[in-house]
Each structure stands twice: as C-alpha cells, then as structure tokens.
Design an enzyme around this catalytic site. Structure first.
Site, PDB file in Angstrom:
ATOM      1  N   ARG A  26     -52.616  59.628 -55.434  1.00 56.01           N
ATOM      2  CA  ARG A  26     -52.877  58.246 -55.653  1.00 56.01           C
ATOM      3  C   ARG A  26     -51.948  57.311 -55.216  1.00 56.01           C
ATOM      4  O   ARG A  26     -52.145  56.034 -55.290  1.00 56.01           O
ATOM      5  CB  ARG A  26     -53.186  57.876 -57.045  1.00 56.01           C
ATOM      6  CG  ARG A  26     -54.741  57.823 -57.609  1.00 56.01           C
ATOM      7  CD  ARG A  26     -54.789  57.828 -59.034  1.00 56.01           C
ATOM      8  NE  ARG A  26     -56.115  57.010 -59.432  1.00 56.01           N
ATOM      9  CZ  ARG A  26     -57.032  57.761 -59.729  1.00 56.01           C
ATOM     10  NH1 ARG A  26     -57.013  59.104 -59.921  1.00 56.01           N
ATOM     11  NH2 ARG A  26     -57.974  57.216 -60.170  1.00 56.01           N
ATOM     12  N   ARG A  61     -58.347  48.447 -61.925  1.00 53.71           N
ATOM     13  CA  ARG A  61     -58.222  49.814 -61.203  1.00 53.71           C
ATOM     14  C   ARG A  61     -58.280  49.570 -59.709  1.00 53.71           C
ATOM     15  O   ARG A  61     -57.955  50.223 -59.012  1.00 53.71           O
ATOM     16  CB  ARG A  61     -59.372  50.744 -61.591  1.00 53.71           C
ATOM     17  CG  ARG A  61     -58.707  51.234 -63.159  1.00 53.71           C
ATOM     18  CD  ARG A  61     -59.838  51.968 -63.941  1.00 53.71           C
ATOM     19  NE  ARG A  61     -60.191  53.361 -63.294  1.00 53.71           N
ATOM     20  CZ  ARG A  61     -61.367  54.116 -63.432  1.00 53.71           C
ATOM     21  NH1 ARG A  61     -62.330  53.547 -64.051  1.00 53.71           N
ATOM     22  NH2 ARG A  61     -61.509  55.122 -63.014  1.00 53.71           N
ATOM     23  N   ARG A  99     -71.873  53.150 -65.761  1.00 55.40           N
ATOM     24  CA  ARG A  99     -71.401  54.515 -65.771  1.00 55.40           C
ATOM     25  C   ARG A  99     -71.140  54.840 -67.268  1.00 55.40           C
ATOM     26  O   ARG A  99     -70.476  54.126 -68.077  1.00 55.40           O
ATOM     27  CB  ARG A  99     -70.263  54.667 -65.046  1.00 55.40           C
ATOM     28  CG  ARG A  99     -69.666  56.214 -65.202  1.00 55.40           C
ATOM     29  CD  ARG A  99     -69.076  56.515 -63.770  1.00 55.40           C
ATOM     30  NE  ARG A  99     -67.579  56.386 -64.045  1.00 55.40           N
ATOM     31  CZ  ARG A  99     -66.627  56.741 -62.980  1.00 55.40           C
ATOM     32  NH1 ARG A  99     -67.126  57.283 -62.026  1.00 55.40           N
ATOM     33  NH2 ARG A  99     -65.423  56.472 -63.225  1.00 55.40           N
ATOM     34  N   LYS A 112     -66.337  59.986 -55.794  1.00 56.69           N
ATOM     35  CA  LYS A 112     -65.551  61.304 -55.624  1.00 56.69           C
ATOM     36  C   LYS A 112     -65.827  62.423 -56.407  1.00 56.69           C
ATOM     37  O   LYS A 112     -65.843  63.665 -55.770  1.00 56.69           O
ATOM     38  CB  LYS A 112     -64.040  61.014 -55.861  1.00 56.69           C
ATOM     39  CG  LYS A 112     -63.299  59.707 -55.037  1.00 56.69           C
ATOM     40  CD  LYS A 112     -61.955  59.754 -55.101  1.00 56.69           C
ATOM     41  CE  LYS A 112     -61.332  59.429 -56.513  1.00 56.69           C
ATOM     42  NZ  LYS A 112     -61.568  58.184 -56.868  1.00 56.69           N
ATOM     43  N   ARG A 155     -66.411  54.712 -70.768  1.00 54.63           N
ATOM     44  CA  ARG A 155     -65.029  54.838 -71.011  1.00 54.63           C
ATOM     45  C   ARG A 155     -64.158  53.522 -71.088  1.00 54.63           C
ATOM     46  O   ARG A 155     -64.778  52.746 -70.330  1.00 54.63           O
ATOM     47  CB  ARG A 155     -64.617  55.564 -69.620  1.00 54.63           C
ATOM     48  CG  ARG A 155     -64.586  57.151 -69.798  1.00 54.63           C
ATOM     49  CD  ARG A 155     -64.517  57.953 -68.424  1.00 54.63           C
ATOM     50  NE  ARG A 155     -63.597  57.387 -67.507  1.00 54.63           N
ATOM     51  CZ  ARG A 155     -63.270  57.618 -66.245  1.00 54.63           C
ATOM     52  NH1 ARG A 155     -63.927  58.705 -65.809  1.00 54.63           N
ATOM     53  NH2 ARG A 155     -62.361  57.133 -65.429  1.00 54.63           N
TER      54      ARG A 155
HETATM   55  P1  AMP Z   1     -60.109  59.177 -62.472  1.00 53.76           P
HETATM   56  O1  AMP Z   1     -61.006  59.873 -63.394  1.00 53.76           O
HETATM   57  O2  AMP Z   1     -59.729  59.928 -61.453  1.00 53.76           O
HETATM   58  O3  AMP Z   1     -60.847  57.726 -62.162  1.00 53.76           O
HETATM   59  O4  AMP Z   1     -58.730  58.802 -63.349  1.00 53.76           O
HETATM   60  C1  AMP Z   1     -58.799  57.915 -64.693  1.00 53.76           C
HETATM   61  C2  AMP Z   1     -57.455  57.652 -64.895  1.00 53.76           C
HETATM   62  O5  AMP Z   1     -56.305  58.704 -64.928  1.00 53.76           O
HETATM   63  C3  AMP Z   1     -56.702  56.449 -63.962  1.00 53.76           C
HETATM   64  O6  AMP Z   1     -57.240  55.346 -63.977  1.00 53.76           O
HETATM   65  C4  AMP Z   1     -55.160  56.779 -64.092  1.00 53.76           C
HETATM   66  O7  AMP Z   1     -55.089  56.020 -65.293  1.00 53.76           O
HETATM   67  C5  AMP Z   1     -55.120  58.460 -64.499  1.00 53.76           C
HETATM   68  N1  AMP Z   1     -54.721  59.204 -63.347  1.00 53.76           N
HETATM   69  C6  AMP Z   1     -55.792  59.985 -62.592  1.00 53.76           C
HETATM   70  N2  AMP Z   1     -55.142  60.487 -61.667  1.00 53.76           N
HETATM   71  C7  AMP Z   1     -53.958  59.982 -61.641  1.00 53.76           C
HETATM   72  C8  AMP Z   1     -52.854  60.228 -60.575  1.00 53.76           C
HETATM   73  N3  AMP Z   1     -52.980  61.123 -59.483  1.00 53.76           N
HETATM   74  N4  AMP Z   1     -51.590  59.720 -60.767  1.00 53.76           N
HETATM   75  C9  AMP Z   1     -51.604  58.577 -61.804  1.00 53.76           C
HETATM   76  N5  AMP Z   1     -52.554  58.455 -62.702  1.00 53.76           N
HETATM   77  C10 AMP Z   1     -53.731  59.160 -62.459  1.00 53.76           C
END
Ligand code: AMP
Length: 206
Positions: free
Chosen positions: A88, A163, A122, A13, A152
């Site tokens: 989400r 996840r 990654r 994404k 990470r």
């Molecule tokens: P990402 O980089 O988008 O994979 O986000 C990393 C982490 O941030 C996710 O696994 C969640 O713990 C948190 N996170 C990101 N976006 C959201 C969201 N819209 N709602 C809740 N948690 C989020």
C-alpha cells in the site's frame, strides 16, 4: 503466478481476487482480512491495529510487512498467490521485492464518486467476511453462512473519504513503480464484466 491487486478501497479488489483465485487456483491473501481476523480474536496485532484501521489510516509497515512475509512462506503459496491490499506504499513495495517476484499487477480503475456510492452501501458478514451491497442485497444476514451483516467502521462516509486520500497520497504512486507489470481493468457494471479481460490477460502469463 504471483499477482498484486491494486486500486482504491472499494474498487472491487477483493471480489476480483476471489474470481481469479477460483479460476487459477491461487491463494487469496488480503491483509485487511488478516487484520480483521486479528481484531476479532483480540490478538496483540489486533489490539495495535484496531484504532488505526477505524480511522482509515495504514497499520505500521514493520507489522504489515512481517505478516505478509510469513504468510508467503506457507506451503499454499509456493505456486503463486494474489495479494489484495498489499503493498500500500513504496516502503512495502520495496520490501516485497526482497521476498517475492511479482508477475502482474491488476489495477482496478473506478472513479471516486462511484467508490463513495458503493462503499456507503457495503455490508460485511461478521462471521465469514463475505461482502454485500444494499443496492443488490437487502437482507441483514449472510446468504452463505447466516451470520449477521454489519457496516464496517471504516466503510462510513467520513472514513471512506480519508481512505481515498490515503490511497491517492501513499498507494497511487505504486502505479508508476509497477508500470511494466500493470494491467489496467476498467470497473464495469458487474464484477464478471470487469473480470473478462483480466482473465484473458492472466491466461497468457507463463
Ligand atoms: P482493506 O480491507 O484492504 O481495505 O483494509 C482495511 C484496513 O486495514 C486499511 O484501511 C488499513 O487500515 C489496514 N491495512 C490493510 N492492508 C494494509 C497494508 N498493506 N498496510 C497498512 N495497513 C493496511
């Protein structure tokens, strides 16, 4: 043009959002990046979010929705935006309807085995957040800013599996919620190949 990137963690994404942002001059808003920035700066939000993110769970809706609502009020969003990682779940999607109208939802379709493979390789830059993969880039510092690359906590295999489960349970129902707006992009070998049909589709959006 107001866009949402939808897809499992690791489906690409962020990479796709960056290509769209450049071609269509739209701000790329990644809630994951916003949280990581808050963690780095040890803000109140960062302190609340860190343990949750490290476990691969979702940060509470009240916090996340407020962040996005405020971000979309900023000047650079007035002609459009790309949301990456938000909404989400259904609560977030319904809340978003109260403060933004969405034109298209780009769904990135990548099989889970491919995601697990990608995510374990990654690496992220500590300083600028740029993402690399050990399969295509074997250095330990960022090509853009020279920052140190790291894995990470939430990109480790156990957490990735958690996840993916959270995605299936909470985020995948949004495919149905947005069915009239979805454009499905099949993950190809390179980001550029995946992007081509997306670019054509978006150039037709009024
Ligand atoms: P990402 O980089 O988008 O994979 O986000 C990393 C982490 O941030 C996710 O696994 C969640 O713990 C948190 N996170 C990101 N976006 C959201 C969201 N819209 N709602 C809740 N948690 C989020």
């Amino acid at each position: 043009m107001n866009l949402i990137m939808l897809g499992a963690p690791g489906s690409g994404k962020g990479t796709m959002a960056k290509l769209i942002a450049k071609d269509f001059a739209l701000p790329h808003i990644s809630t994951g990046d916003i949280f990581r920035e808050n963690i780095k700066n040890q803000t109140e939000i960062g302190k609340q979010a860190k343990a949750i993110i490290d476990r691969g769970e979702l940060v509470p809706d009240e916090i996340t929705i407020k962040i996005v609502e405020n971000r979309l009020k900023e000047d650079d969003c007035k002609d459009g935006f790309i949301l990456d990682g938000f909404p989400r779940n259904l609560t977030q999607a319904k809340a978003l309807e109260n403060f933004a109208k969405i034109d298209r939802v780009i769904l990135l379709d990548v099989p889970n085995e491919e995601i697990e493979r990608r995510m374990s390789g990654r690496r992220t830059c500590k300083d600028c957040g740029e993402i690399y993969n050990t399969e295509t880039y074997d250095k330990t510092t960022c090509a853009k800013c020279g920052g140190e690359l790291y894995q990470r906590e939430d990109d480790k295999l156990e957490t990735v599996r958690n996840r993916l489960e959270v995605y299936e349970r909470q985020t995948a129902p949004l495919i149905n919620f947005y069915q009239d707006k979805i454009f499905r992009a099949e993950g190809k070998d390179t980001p550029q190949e995946t992007y081509e049909p997306v670019k054509i589709e978006l150039s037709l959006v009024k």
